[in-house]
Design a protein around this motif. Structure first.
Motif, PDB file in Angstrom:
ATOM      1  N   GLU A 172       0.807  -1.158   0.324  1.00 18.86           N
ATOM      2  CA  GLU A 172       0.165  -0.526  -0.375  1.00 18.86           C
ATOM      3  C   GLU A 172       0.866   1.141   0.019  1.00 18.86           C
ATOM      4  OE1 GLU A 172      -3.294  -0.143   3.174  1.00 18.86           O
ATOM      5  OE2 GLU A 172      -1.972  -2.543   3.953  1.00 18.86           O
ATOM      6  N   GLY A 173      -0.057   2.342  -0.442  1.00 17.23           N
ATOM      7  CA  GLY A 173       0.491   3.549   0.036  1.00 17.23           C
ATOM      8  C   GLY A 173       2.215   3.505  -0.758  1.00 17.23           C
ATOM      9  N   PHE A 174       2.727   3.232  -2.540  1.00 13.81           N
ATOM     10  CA  PHE A 174       3.756   3.178  -2.837  1.00 13.81           C
ATOM     11  C   PHE A 174       4.141   4.317  -3.356  1.00 13.81           C
ATOM     12  CE2 PHE A 174       6.027   1.393  -7.073  1.00 13.81           C
ATOM     13  CZ  PHE A 174       6.953   0.988  -6.512  1.00 13.81           C
ATOM     14  N   VAL A 175       2.522   4.924  -4.100  1.00 11.53           N
ATOM     15  CA  VAL A 175       3.009   6.475  -4.597  1.00 11.53           C
ATOM     16  C   VAL A 175       1.966   7.831  -4.714  1.00 11.53           C
ATOM     17  CG1 VAL A 175       4.279   5.699  -6.825  1.00 11.53           C
ATOM     18  CG2 VAL A 175       1.627   5.766  -6.644  1.00 11.53           C
ATOM     19  N   ILE A 210      -3.359   1.168  -5.901  1.00  9.70           N
ATOM     20  CA  ILE A 210      -3.443   2.444  -6.587  1.00  9.70           C
ATOM     21  C   ILE A 210      -5.084   3.261  -6.126  1.00  9.70           C
ATOM     22  CG2 ILE A 210      -1.330   2.453  -8.098  1.00  9.70           C
ATOM     23  CD1 ILE A 210      -4.171   1.931 -10.225  1.00  9.70           C
ATOM     24  N   LYS A 211      -5.146   4.395  -5.173  1.00  7.80           N
ATOM     25  CA  LYS A 211      -5.649   5.191  -4.649  1.00  7.80           C
ATOM     26  C   LYS A 211      -6.962   3.794  -4.760  1.00  7.80           C
ATOM     27  CE  LYS A 211      -6.169   9.249  -7.247  1.00  7.80           C
ATOM     28  NZ  LYS A 211      -6.327   9.718  -6.827  1.00  7.80           N
ATOM     29  N   LYS A 212      -6.723   3.266  -3.544  1.00  9.80           N
ATOM     30  CA  LYS A 212      -6.794   1.936  -2.843  1.00  9.80           C
ATOM     31  C   LYS A 212      -7.914   2.420  -1.716  1.00  9.80           C
ATOM     32  CE  LYS A 212      -5.160  -0.073   0.675  1.00  9.80           C
ATOM     33  NZ  LYS A 212      -5.985   0.468   1.808  1.00  9.80           N
ATOM     34  N   LYS A 213      -8.443   1.208  -2.003  1.00 13.32           N
ATOM     35  CA  LYS A 213      -9.650   1.030  -0.661  1.00 13.32           C
ATOM     36  C   LYS A 213      -9.750   1.830   1.089  1.00 13.32           C
ATOM     37  CE  LYS A 213      -9.309  -3.844  -0.443  1.00 13.32           C
ATOM     38  NZ  LYS A 213      -9.681  -5.563  -0.408  1.00 13.32           N
ATOM     39  N   HIS A 214     -10.989   1.825   1.521  1.00 13.20           N
ATOM     40  CA  HIS A 214     -10.546   2.359   2.885  1.00 13.20           C
ATOM     41  C   HIS A 214     -10.168   3.463   3.062  1.00 13.20           C
ATOM     42  CE1 HIS A 214     -12.461  -1.199   4.248  1.00 13.20           C
ATOM     43  NE2 HIS A 214     -11.432  -2.039   3.216  1.00 13.20           N
ATOM     44  N   SER A 215     -10.065   4.576   1.909  1.00 14.77           N
ATOM     45  CA  SER A 215      -9.033   5.407   2.129  1.00 14.77           C
ATOM     46  C   SER A 215      -9.661   6.674   1.546  1.00 14.77           C
ATOM     47  CB  SER A 215      -7.756   5.421   1.327  1.00 14.77           C
ATOM     48  OG  SER A 215      -7.214   4.033   1.575  1.00 14.77           O
ATOM     49  N   ILE A 225      -6.685   8.027 -11.480  1.00 16.02           N
ATOM     50  CA  ILE A 225      -6.785   6.500 -11.447  1.00 16.02           C
ATOM     51  C   ILE A 225      -5.521   6.029 -12.301  1.00 16.02           C
ATOM     52  CG2 ILE A 225      -8.462   5.661 -12.300  1.00 16.02           C
ATOM     53  CD1 ILE A 225      -7.984   3.625  -9.762  1.00 16.02           C
ATOM     54  N   ALA A 226      -5.812   6.934 -13.530  1.00 14.56           N
ATOM     55  CA  ALA A 226      -5.200   6.629 -15.100  1.00 14.56           C
ATOM     56  C   ALA A 226      -3.573   6.838 -14.223  1.00 14.56           C
ATOM     57  CB  ALA A 226      -5.007   7.222 -15.968  1.00 14.56           C
ATOM     58  N   ILE A 241      -3.070  -2.263  -8.760  1.00 19.04           N
ATOM     59  CA  ILE A 241      -4.384  -3.610  -8.367  1.00 19.04           C
ATOM     60  C   ILE A 241      -5.316  -1.406  -7.994  1.00 19.04           C
ATOM     61  CG2 ILE A 241      -5.498  -4.457  -6.135  1.00 19.04           C
ATOM     62  CD1 ILE A 241      -2.419  -6.195  -5.537  1.00 19.04           C
ATOM     63  N   VAL A 242      -6.563  -2.794  -8.650  1.00 18.49           N
ATOM     64  CA  VAL A 242      -7.373  -1.449  -8.768  1.00 18.49           C
ATOM     65  C   VAL A 242      -8.991  -2.495  -8.195  1.00 18.49           C
ATOM     66  CG1 VAL A 242      -9.264  -0.065  -9.788  1.00 18.49           C
ATOM     67  CG2 VAL A 242      -7.050  -0.090 -10.949  1.00 18.49           C
TER      68      VAL A 242
END
Length: 323
Positions: A172-175, A210-215, A225-226, A241-242
């Motif tokens: 998580e939180g890669f970029v 990217i733009k992950k869940k629970h956030s 997101i692109a 991962i979307v």
């Protein structure tokens, strides 16, 4: 570059990377290739990631990865089982996935709620996850296995993967930064990939949310997101991962399409996949499935082998139509 639009900015950065690679590779006589290529390896940028994904999972489309949600680990509020009991349950669920013909499994400490963040995750979690993953690896000797350590304990996940002989880690939180229910999560790509090199774990693929869940992503509303996927690719992610907005929620098909068109690395669906919406996600490279495989479709429950078999029967039928 301050006035350059988000997507254009990442395109320009990609061109800069290509020029750098070309200047290095052109020093090798005979290594003259055309187009957007890495001349040292004679493969398109991103092509090596796709080739590696196919080699590991045996396919490039709709590789099914089943989630093993380990029971609450030692020291967490809901912990009640011994390490041996945690291992036995995880291996039973991995065995169900293996017999049903899934393409991979992933182990996660989902029951450790409320989650700690990053470096606050203790050594007891890393040690127990290593023990569990080693036994899951033995159970599924022929299947690719991966791990995620919540929350955003990405270095710990790489260490577990290395020790247990796993093929990939979900991080998580890669970029970019976002605000998760555990707190603020900042981009970790530079630090994480240097750590991967330091411990000799370059063989472990890093799949990045990217733009992950629970956030909340309000602080990056001007980054699509692109664009986020572009940034992850530029920062050497092995796949993106979307997800939907939370565990079990389906991925927006339009967002998935945007990401698939934006990058040349593997794109995985990370939540909400079911037999009903499978046709929507068939073009994704990977399908990470957890909640749907559980009794009554609830992630907290045990894996239901009938649901797993029904899902795989449906997926195999749909795969035939792709050929």
């Amino acid at each position: 570059m301050g006035r350059v639009g988000g997507r254009r900015k990442w395109q320009l950065l990609g061109v800069c990377l290509w020029v750098l690679k070309r200047s290095i590779c052109d020093s090798h006589p005979g290594d003259q290739e055309r187009g957007r290529v890495c001349l040292c390896h004679h493969l398109p940028l991103g092509g090596r990631d796709m080739q590696r994904f196919q080699k590991v999972f045996g396919r490039l489309q709709a590789a099914a990865i089943g989630m093993v949600h380990v029971g609450a680990l030692p020291g967490t509020p809901r912990s009640s089982a011994t390490v041996g009991q945690l291992i036995d349950k995880a291996c039973r669920e991995a065995e169900i996935y293996k017999k049903a013909g899934l393409d991979g499994v992933m182990v996660e400490n989902m029951h450790d709620v409320p989650f700690l963040l990053g470096d606050d995750v203790g050594h007891e979690v890393t040690a127990t996850m290593t023990a569990v993953c080693q036994e899951v690896r033995r159970t599924c000797r022929q299947l690719p296995c991966g791990v995620q350590v919540l929350s955003a304990a990405n270095k710990q996940a790489l260490a577990v993967a290395l020790a247990a002989g796993l093929e990939f880690a979900r991080v998580e939180g890669f970029v970019f930064s976002h605000i998760a229910d555990e707190g603020i999560v900042n981009g970790c790509a530079g630090d994480l990939l240097r750590y991967r090199r330091l411990i000799g774990a370059d063989n472990v693929m890093v799949f990045t949310d990217i733009k992950k869940k629970h956030s909340s992503h309000a602080i990056t509303t001007d980054v699509s997101i692109a664009d986020t996927a572009h940034a992850a690719e530029f920062f050497l992610s092995d796949g993106v991962i979307v997800t939907g907005t939370e565990t079990g929620r389906p991925v927006d098909s339009n967002e998935l399409k945007e990401v698939r068109e934006a990058v040349d690395i593997p794109v995985l669906v990370g939540s909400g996949v079911s037999t009903e919406n499978l046709p929507t996600y068939l073009r994704a490279n990977g399908l990470i499935v957890g909640s749907y495989f559980k009794k009554n479709g609830q992630w907290q429950n045990e894996v239901d082998q009938d649901r797993v078999r029904a899902f795989m029967d449906r997926l195999c039928t749909l795969r035939q139509k792709l050929r």
